[in-house]
Design an enzyme around this catalytic site. Structure first.
Site, short mmCIF file in Angstrom:
data_model
loop_
_atom_site.label_atom_id
_atom_site.label_comp_id
_atom_site.label_asym_id
_atom_site.label_seq_id
_atom_site.Cartn_x
_atom_site.Cartn_y
_atom_site.Cartn_z
N TYR A 51 0.78 -0.91 -0.39
CA TYR A 51 -0.21 0.02 0.29
C TYR A 51 0.66 1.30 0.30
CZ TYR A 51 -5.01 -0.18 -0.37
OH TYR A 51 -6.31 0.11 -0.14
N GLU A 53 -0.47 4.44 -0.59
CA GLU A 53 -1.18 5.90 -0.89
C GLU A 53 -0.30 6.94 -0.83
OE1 GLU A 53 -4.70 5.63 1.79
OE2 GLU A 53 -5.81 4.01 0.61
N ASP A 197 -5.71 14.72 -24.61
CA ASP A 197 -6.34 13.40 -24.45
C ASP A 197 -5.53 12.46 -25.77
OD1 ASP A 197 -6.94 10.56 -23.62
OD2 ASP A 197 -8.67 10.90 -23.66
N THR A 223 -3.16 7.10 -22.09
CA THR A 223 -3.07 6.10 -21.12
C THR A 223 -1.81 5.70 -21.59
OG1 THR A 223 -3.20 4.79 -23.34
CG2 THR A 223 -5.16 5.16 -22.42
N LYS A 226 -1.90 1.72 -25.01
CA LYS A 226 -2.22 1.62 -26.44
C LYS A 226 -0.91 1.89 -27.44
CE LYS A 226 -6.59 3.31 -25.01
NZ LYS A 226 -7.64 4.29 -24.72
N ARG A 232 -1.76 -1.53 -18.55
CA ARG A 232 -2.48 -1.14 -18.79
C ARG A 232 -2.66 0.23 -17.72
NH1 ARG A 232 -6.85 -2.30 -21.30
NH2 ARG A 232 -6.02 -4.13 -23.00
C1 LIG Z 1 -8.98 4.58 -24.53
C2 LIG Z 1 -9.21 5.76 -24.41
C3 LIG Z 1 -9.34 5.97 -22.91
C4 LIG Z 1 -9.20 5.45 -21.80
O1 LIG Z 1 -8.98 4.10 -21.50
P1 LIG Z 1 -9.61 3.26 -20.37
O2 LIG Z 1 -8.14 2.69 -19.60
O3 LIG Z 1 -9.90 2.75 -20.58
O4 LIG Z 1 -10.12 3.78 -19.57
C5 LIG Z 1 -9.87 7.66 -22.90
N1 LIG Z 1 -9.84 8.71 -23.83
C6 LIG Z 1 -9.31 8.30 -25.15
C7 LIG Z 1 -9.72 8.69 -26.52
C8 LIG Z 1 -9.38 6.84 -25.57
O5 LIG Z 1 -8.58 6.37 -26.85
#
Ligand SMILES: *Cc1c(COP(=O)(O)O)cnc(C)c1O
Length: 423
Positions: A51, A53, A197, A223, A226, A232
């Site tokens: 933990y 935090e 984002d 993220t 990707k 993840r």
């Molecule tokens: C995949 C994605 C997210 C969020 O991803 P998670 O990890 O699944 O919550 C946020 N914004 C965009 C543009 C995405 O393509």
């Protein structure tokens, strides 16, 4: 036999089945990738037992001396990778990262201007079914119906009318380059914050294949799983002066204990992303996407916006008719899935069908590129996609192309192991 296989053969079998599925198929889901063995090792480590935090140097638990170092490593490496002033690596996911930025700088029912989910945006940018859509007043923009790309003059006009508190840019299904500087300028002109984002394109931004919003817009969320090819999870980058508000919003605002094994793996991912081979990888991801787009266009299929600048292609299926109806994204996804090619149905501009059916397909190259495939394999895959789609457009019940392509997919996939050493 591993102890997991002895103790819990049910779960061990499922992991093995999934390994074989990944190995024998072609993963063309644009948001997926194949992490390195080093990332896997860090993620599956005993770092999960702790933990932690709080933040490095200010924890609510004792015994965090190594976790402090590893979280600082992850933060410093992310800052170095993108040239950011401050990074928060604790968000459990991309959606959590977005929520944390909203929660830090917006009040309940403040206005957000963002890209519509059905035209490439993301659920967490204000969809009515998401907390973002319930807590904030959402005004959504789409793409120009003619060019199927963002029209910045229109966005500016819209911002003047809407007067949002925050403009959100970045997308999940947009194949063209996004002009982050234009978004920041529009936001500034109406006294709004700008959040970019880059969940999908983070790897491309880090390596210079897409303009980077870091140092350009107010807040950058991403993220790590990707195109960045890590575990993840999510992360936020911002200016130093915004660090206290952002950090407070993630913890204790939104989350409890950070996933320290994932943060450990993020540190490894960011180191990998600074290696010259990662830049080469990202360049190949884009070349591969272009190779697929070129063949699909040659085959007479309709590509949204006419091509791609990044790792994904959006295919418009409305031109493939079957007795008056057009081939749906759902039917196309299922047919290609049977042939061992995993893609996802996707809404397209001017979508007429529900998100569960759709008129489009999203095709992405990050995962197959991680397996070492290049343009020649992409062209082959694109021919197979066209063959299956045309065959089922001719006859919904036909299994001919599916079974022929399936055999070829299996043969191709077997030449590109996920982890060469273990297979
Ligand atoms: C995949 C994605 C997210 C969020 O991803 P998670 O990890 O699944 O919550 C946020 N914004 C965009 C543009 C995405 O393509």
């Amino acid at each position: 036999m591993s102890s997991l296989a002895e103790f819990d053969p049910e779960v061990a079998d499922l992991i093995e089945c999934e390994r074989l599925r990944q190995l024998n198929g072609l993963e063309l889901i644009a948001s997926e990738n194949v992490v390195s063995k080093n990332v896997l090792e860090a993620m599956g480590s005993i770092m999960t037992n702790k933990y932690a935090e709080g933040y490095p140097g200010k924890r609510y638990y004792g015994g965090c001396e190594y976790h402090d170092v590893v979280e600082n490593l992850a933060r410093d490496r992310l800052c170095e990778l993108f040239g950011a002033e401050h990074a928060n690596v604790q968000p459990h996911s991309g959606s959590q990262a977005n929520q944390a930025v909203y929660f830090a700088y917006l009040n309940y029912k403040d206005r957000i201007m963002s890209q519509n989910l059905s035209q490439g945006g993301h659920l967490s940018h204000g969809s009515p079914v998401n907390i973002s859509g319930k807590w904030y007043s959402i005004f959504q923009y789409g793409v120009d119906p003619e060019t199927e790309t963002l029209d910045y003059a229109n966005l500016e006009a819209m911002a003047r009318i809407v007067k949002p508190s925050m403009i959100v840019c970045g997308a999940s299904a947009y194949p063209r380059e996004i002009d982050f500087k234009a978004f920041q300028e529009i936001a500034e002109s109406v006294d709004a914050y700008c959040m970019a984002d880059i969940a999908h394109i983070a790897g491309l931004c880090a390596t210079g294949y897409h303009n980077s919003p870091v140092g350009v817009v107010d807040f950058v969320t991403t993220t790590t799983h990707k195109t960045l090819r890590g575990p993840r999870g999510g992360a936020i980058m911002c200016r130093k002066e915004d660090a206290p508000a952002i950090d407070k919003s993630v913890f204790p605002g939104m989350q409890g204990g950070p996933l320290m094994h994932v943060i450990t793996a993020k540190a490894v991912c960011f180191k990998e992303a600074m290696h010259p081979s990662f830049k080469e990888y990202c360049g190949q991801v884009i070349k591969n996407a272009k190779a697929i787009a070129d063949v699909l266009a040659e085959e007479g299929l309709d590509i949204v916006s006419g091509g791609t600048d990044n790792h994904l292609i959006l295919l418009d299926l409305t031109g493939l008719s079957t007795n008056g109806d057009h081939l749906t994204g759902l039917a196309a996804e299922n047919a290609l899935g049977e042939a061992g090619i995993t893609v996802n149905k996707n809404t397209i501009p001017r979508e007429q069908l529900s998100p569960f059916v759709t008129s489009g397909l999203r095709i992405g190259t990050p995962a197959v590129t991680s397996r070492g495939m290049k343009e020649a394999e992409m062209k082959q895959i694109a021919y197979w996609i066209a063959r299956v789609l045309k065959d089922i457009a001719r006859d919904k019940t036909s299994k001919k192309a599916i079974s022929e392509v399936k055999a070829e997919v299996t043969a191709l996939a077997s030449r590109y192991p996920l982890y060469p050493e273990v297979i």
